[in-house]
Scaffold this motif. Structure first.
Motif, PDB file in Angstrom:
ATOM      1  N   SER A 252       0.892  -1.109   0.431  1.00  0.00           N
ATOM      2  CA  SER A 252       0.526   0.022   0.592  1.00  0.00           C
ATOM      3  C   SER A 252       0.729   1.154   0.358  1.00  0.00           C
ATOM      4  O   SER A 252       2.095   1.318   0.658  1.00  0.00           O
ATOM      5  CB  SER A 252      -1.108   0.648   0.869  1.00  0.00           C
ATOM      6  OG  SER A 252      -2.033  -0.566   1.058  1.00  0.00           O
ATOM      7  N   GLY A 253       0.725   2.723  -0.468  1.00  0.00           N
ATOM      8  CA  GLY A 253       1.300   3.719  -1.127  1.00  0.00           C
ATOM      9  C   GLY A 253       1.184   4.072   0.712  1.00  0.00           C
ATOM     10  O   GLY A 253       0.086   4.021   0.900  1.00  0.00           O
ATOM     11  N   ILE A 322      -2.434  -1.636  -8.445  1.00  0.00           N
ATOM     12  CA  ILE A 322      -1.526  -1.562  -7.510  1.00  0.00           C
ATOM     13  C   ILE A 322      -0.850   0.102  -7.108  1.00  0.00           C
ATOM     14  O   ILE A 322      -0.939   1.156  -7.438  1.00  0.00           O
ATOM     15  CB  ILE A 322      -0.431  -2.709  -8.016  1.00  0.00           C
ATOM     16  CG1 ILE A 322       0.251  -2.173  -9.149  1.00  0.00           C
ATOM     17  CG2 ILE A 322      -1.128  -3.853  -8.556  1.00  0.00           C
ATOM     18  CD1 ILE A 322       1.005  -2.895 -10.206  1.00  0.00           C
ATOM     19  N   ALA A 323      -0.448  -0.653  -5.942  1.00  0.00           N
ATOM     20  CA  ALA A 323       0.232   1.102  -5.221  1.00  0.00           C
ATOM     21  C   ALA A 323       1.406   1.952  -6.523  1.00  0.00           C
ATOM     22  O   ALA A 323       1.779   0.915  -7.103  1.00  0.00           O
ATOM     23  CB  ALA A 323       0.771   1.044  -3.719  1.00  0.00           C
ATOM     24  N   PRO A 324       1.219   2.913  -6.347  1.00  0.00           N
ATOM     25  CA  PRO A 324       2.143   3.399  -7.398  1.00  0.00           C
ATOM     26  C   PRO A 324       3.374   3.143  -7.368  1.00  0.00           C
ATOM     27  O   PRO A 324       3.956   3.196  -8.616  1.00  0.00           O
ATOM     28  CB  PRO A 324       1.887   5.282  -6.655  1.00  0.00           C
ATOM     29  CG  PRO A 324       0.746   5.533  -6.311  1.00  0.00           C
ATOM     30  CD  PRO A 324       0.892   3.630  -5.437  1.00  0.00           C
ATOM     31  N   ASP A 325       4.318   2.580  -5.712  1.00  0.00           N
ATOM     32  CA  ASP A 325       5.498   2.837  -6.024  1.00  0.00           C
ATOM     33  C   ASP A 325       5.502   1.044  -6.082  1.00  0.00           C
ATOM     34  O   ASP A 325       6.783   0.359  -5.772  1.00  0.00           O
ATOM     35  CB  ASP A 325       6.140   3.100  -4.826  1.00  0.00           C
ATOM     36  CG  ASP A 325       5.290   2.862  -3.550  1.00  0.00           C
ATOM     37  OD1 ASP A 325       4.199   2.299  -3.635  1.00  0.00           O
ATOM     38  OD2 ASP A 325       6.195   3.008  -2.625  1.00  0.00           O
ATOM     39  N   SER A 358       3.550  -1.048 -14.165  1.00  0.00           N
ATOM     40  CA  SER A 358       3.779  -0.027 -13.296  1.00  0.00           C
ATOM     41  C   SER A 358       2.735   0.904 -12.824  1.00  0.00           C
ATOM     42  O   SER A 358       2.281   1.928 -14.166  1.00  0.00           O
ATOM     43  CB  SER A 358       5.491   0.269 -13.123  1.00  0.00           C
ATOM     44  OG  SER A 358       6.463   0.020 -13.566  1.00  0.00           O
ATOM     45  N   GLY A 359       3.253   1.319 -11.947  1.00  0.00           N
ATOM     46  CA  GLY A 359       2.188   2.479 -11.863  1.00  0.00           C
ATOM     47  C   GLY A 359       3.259   3.959 -11.647  1.00  0.00           C
ATOM     48  O   GLY A 359       4.968   3.613 -12.351  1.00  0.00           O
ATOM     49  N   PHE A 360       3.160   5.477 -11.056  1.00  0.00           N
ATOM     50  CA  PHE A 360       4.425   6.114 -11.363  1.00  0.00           C
ATOM     51  C   PHE A 360       3.658   7.460 -10.121  1.00  0.00           C
ATOM     52  O   PHE A 360       2.692   7.570 -10.096  1.00  0.00           O
ATOM     53  CB  PHE A 360       4.025   7.115 -12.577  1.00  0.00           C
ATOM     54  CG  PHE A 360       5.087   8.023 -12.955  1.00  0.00           C
ATOM     55  CD1 PHE A 360       6.048   7.478 -13.613  1.00  0.00           C
ATOM     56  CD2 PHE A 360       4.820   9.098 -13.247  1.00  0.00           C
ATOM     57  CE1 PHE A 360       6.791   7.961 -14.365  1.00  0.00           C
ATOM     58  CE2 PHE A 360       6.280   9.864 -13.355  1.00  0.00           C
ATOM     59  CZ  PHE A 360       6.989   8.979 -13.732  1.00  0.00           C
ATOM     60  N   ILE A 361       5.373   7.472  -9.605  1.00  0.00           N
ATOM     61  CA  ILE A 361       4.889   8.447  -8.872  1.00  0.00           C
ATOM     62  C   ILE A 361       6.085   9.477  -9.648  1.00  0.00           C
ATOM     63  O   ILE A 361       7.097   9.378  -9.940  1.00  0.00           O
ATOM     64  CB  ILE A 361       5.650   8.588  -7.198  1.00  0.00           C
ATOM     65  CG1 ILE A 361       4.818   7.273  -6.814  1.00  0.00           C
ATOM     66  CG2 ILE A 361       5.977   9.663  -6.717  1.00  0.00           C
ATOM     67  CD1 ILE A 361       5.271   6.909  -5.217  1.00  0.00           C
TER      68      ILE A 361
END
Length: 466
Positions: A252-253, A322-325, A358-361
């Motif tokens: 979890s982000g 899924i969580a960004p990271d 992937s997610g992204f920050i």
């Protein structure tokens, strides 16, 4: 020329452009540019041509279609930077989600309708408004922006994209100092927000087999397991009683700093009266930074084709945000292992990977982010908030790998309360579109000033290295 333009001039030029911007957006909506397999290719290719023609008309003279192996073309163009100026790459996409009048649209989705200050039609927000923001922010400077400009308009953002491999193979085309991604927006009209993170997405197919063939449910039911019943039991383990994801070990982000008002969420989601929200914790975290799981398809007999039999085979496709990271491969394998372990009665189970993105920050702390916040605050006349996005743009991770030093600015004309992207009656607020054009144009000025100041400080020895 570009650096002499003031904010008031940007605002007045944008206002003068808006009648044409509105008509051009309506024209783009008329193309049913659905790039999904099984849909006709002619409207998608025609939309690519129309996008290139529009950008050229608005001042991007060096524009062309780039052949993307295995997919639809990308629209690409460049304007060289003035001496000492940075370069930005503006991104949007011209493909859209499918839409059918019988799905619940009040009007034909491919016939734009202007009503109460909004334009209705598929792609009005996602993301043909992004194309107009890109084009208009070039035209505001009459084709001579204060910074170098590259433009990338993708043709497969909504479906399986073939652009990722092309970017990895041709990183020189995408080199810039900042990416401007006009494929996002605010929670409510008039309240500016920068998007700072996006969740990733993974998916798999789980298939259950119990029998060699269908058999009579009266003769054999009660001892032989039904594949669909077994699958249902497995799927029920994905959430707990409160609706939180029950798959152990997922990441979890960090919780979002901005809260998502429940009444806006309920309205924009079209939640039926009396239906509870699922999950626990802040609503923003549930949507933007925590994992969520959806069963997006099931292979099983339809009601119309049902018979009194035990079903020998059933399958489901599962999508997990899924969580960004989070590491997408790790999260996907945790999900797949959970499904295997949840199988009852020693039924035969096969779990197959479908996708892992992937997610992204967004990188923080750069002068581009500072410029973007000032541009938004000036254009909207309000303080700027930061938010996440539950959806995904897998290309951002690819672009970051290709150009590691570049900043990312994510915004756009969407308002989550009314735009209904991917849903019926999608629309864009015309005032929000105008303010977004002003903000993006002003960003170009502010980003140029920040880059020149930074270079000057380095020459004078006034900046620290490190």
């Amino acid at each position: 020329m570009g650096t002499e333009v003031t904010f008031d001039e940007i605002r007045s030029r944008t206002r003068a452009l808006m009648p044409d911007v509105v008509e051009q957006l309506k024209s783009l909506i008329r193309y049913p540019s659905v790039a999904f397999p099984g849909y006709p290719s002619e409207p998608v290719n025609a939309m690519a041509d129309a996008t290139a023609a529009l950008l050229k008309e608005y001042g991007l003279h060096d524009v062309r279609l780039i052949d993307i192996p295995g997919g639809y073309p990308a629209v690409y163009g460049e304007i060289s930077p003035p001496p000492g100026a940075p370069t930005v790459m503006m991104y949007a996409h011209y493909d859209v989600q499918p839409a059918h009048k019988e799905d619940g649209w009040e009007t034909d989705p491919w016939t734009p309708v202007e009503k109460d200050g909004r334009i209705y039609g598929r792609g009005a927000t996602d993301d043909k408004s992004g194309i107009m923001i890109t084009a208009a922010s070039i035209r505001v400077f009459r084709g001579k922006p204060p910074v170098g400009v590259k433009v990338l308009i993708e043709g497969e953002e909504e479906t399986t994209s073939h652009l990722d491999a092309f970017v990895a193979a041709h990183p020189e085309l995408f080199r810039c100092d900042a990416f401007i991604v006009a494929d996002n927006g605010n929670l409510t009209v008039g309240d500016p927000a920068l998007t700072t993170s996006l969740r990733g997405e993974v998916s798999c197919i789980v298939e259950v087999r119990t029998l060699e063939s269908p058999v009579h449910s009266g003769t054999f039911g009660g001892a032989a397991p039904d594949a669909l019943v077994a699958l249902i039991r497995m799927l029920a383990t994905l959430h707990d009683a409160q609706g939180d994801v029950a798959v152990q070990g997922l990441r979890s982000g960090l919780p979002a700093t901005m809260e998502y008002p429940e009444e806006i969420y309920r309205e924009s989601a079209g939640l039926l009266e009396g239906v509870d929200l699922i999950g626990t914790g802040p609503l923003g975290a549930r949507i933007w930074s925590k994992p969520s799981i959806t069963v997006i398809g099931i292979d099983a007999p339809s009601i119309s084709a049902s018979a009194n039999i035990l079903i020998p085979r059933a399958a489901a496709k599962i999508s997990m945000r899924i969580a960004p990271d989070a590491d997408p491969d790790r999260e996907l394998h945790i999900l797949m292992d959970h499904l295997r372990a949840a199988a009852p009665w020693n039924v035969h189970v096969e779990v197959r990977e479908v996708s892992a993105s992937s997610g992204f920050i967004c990188p923080a702390g750069g002068h581009g982010v500072v410029a973007a916040r000032r541009a938004l605050e000036t254009a909207f006349g309000k303080p700027v908030l930061e938010k996440g996005t539950g959806g995904s743009i897998p290309l951002l991770h690819v672009l970051h790998n290709a150009v590691p030093h570049a900043e990312f600015i994510l915004w756009g004309a969407e308002d989550a309360s009314c735009s209904r992207i991917h849903g019926t009656n999608e629309s864009v607020d015309i005032g929000e579109l105008e303010r977004s054009i002003v903000a993006q144009s002003l960003f170009l000025l502010l980003f140029k000033k920040g880059a020149v100041k930074r270079i000057s400080e380095k020459k004078s020895g006034g900046s620290r290295s490190g």
